[in-house]
Design an enzyme around this catalytic site. Structure first.
Site, PDB file in Angstrom:
ATOM      1  N   GLU A   1       7.552  -2.264  -2.918  1.00  0.00           N
ATOM      2  CA  GLU A   1       7.546  -3.032  -1.677  1.00  0.00           C
ATOM      3  C   GLU A   1       7.592  -4.588  -1.944  1.00  0.00           C
ATOM      4  OE1 GLU A   1       4.024  -1.865   0.627  1.00  0.00           O
ATOM      5  OE2 GLU A   1       4.634  -0.034   1.148  1.00  0.00           O
TER       6      GLU A   1
ATOM      7  N   GLU B   1       3.290   0.898  -6.196  1.00  0.00           N
ATOM      8  CA  GLU B   1       3.702   0.444  -4.718  1.00  0.00           C
ATOM      9  C   GLU B   1       4.025  -0.969  -4.650  1.00  0.00           C
ATOM     10  OE1 GLU B   1       4.096   2.298  -1.939  1.00  0.00           O
ATOM     11  OE2 GLU B   1       3.700   3.927  -2.986  1.00  0.00           O
TER      12      GLU B   1
ATOM     13  N   ALA C   1       0.735  -1.191   0.060  1.00  0.00           N
ATOM     14  CA  ALA C   1      -0.051   0.050  -0.032  1.00  0.00           C
ATOM     15  C   ALA C   1       0.824   1.095  -0.192  1.00  0.00           C
ATOM     16  CB  ALA C   1      -0.779  -0.051   1.304  1.00  0.00           C
TER      17      ALA C   1
END
Length: 208
Positions: A101, A97, A80
């Site tokens: 991530e 994202e 997120a």
């Protein structure tokens, strides 16, 4: 009566911003109630977020474990991030994202759910995407820092995440909403019936 949220705006007689932070701020509004009285409401102003339930071909979700200082816990979450640019296309932000991530890309994107995280005290809106047909992202891994430098990554079967949420073992808002929504979609018309990735989002309008 249709069970559907509807736009409405009560009159504000005064507003102030007593605190401005790096990404968010606090606003104070004097709001006229239906009986004519005026009450003061303080709330956090937030740019909005995206979150991604990324499912691989075995039905496992990409999750990460990260320290969250306000709640003093290390939480399992789905990828997120903030909508850093006003008017940014949320799909583009979600793709960024997921790469940053988890170093993953996806070919199939759908809107899973749109939520307000804490509408009584914050205007944060989150669009949760479902991402499928995963593969490793191209190029070097994104260099993370601060809390993200200590993240752990895992792939967990969807039913195990549902079990953890119902057992009170998993608490991240976006993760819980995502796994419950995905489970409901699978029990209903399936993922292909979900809204397209570019579906309108009145809470955070964007350009396609």
């Amino acid at each position: 009566m249709a069970i559907e949220d509807t736009p409405e705006q009560w009159r504000v007689t005064a507003t102030a911003t007593p605190f401005r932070g790096n990404k968010t701020s606090v606003r104070t509004d004097d709001v006229v109630m239906p009986d004519g009285t005026v009450v003061r409401r303080d709330y956090q102003v937030h740019p909005g977020s995206v979150a991604i339930l990324a499912l691989d071909g075995e039905g496992r979700a990409v999750v990460l474990r990260q320290y969250r200082h306000p709640v003093r816990q290390r939480l399992w979450e789905i990828p997120a991030g903030l909508l850093d640019i006003p008017g940014e296309n949320p799909l583009h932000a979600a793709q960024r994202e997921l790469y940053e991530e988890a170093h993953v890309k996806a070919e199939d994107w759908r809107v899973l759910a749109d939520v307000y995280t804490t509408p009584g005290g914050c205007d944060e809106a989150v669009r949760i995407f479902l991402a499928r047909e995963l593969s490793a992202a191209d190029g070097e891994r994104y260099e993370v820092s601060h809390e993200e430098a200590d993240m752990e990554l895992a792939r967990v079967p969807l039913p195990e995440l549902v079990r953890g949420a119902l057992a009170g073992e998993l608490h991240n808002n976006s993760l819980v909403v995502a796994v419950m929504a995905a489970t409901a979609a699978l029990a209903g018309e399936g993922f292909d019936a979900l809204r397209p990735a570019e579906a309108p989002w009145p809470a955070r309008p964007f350009e396609a």
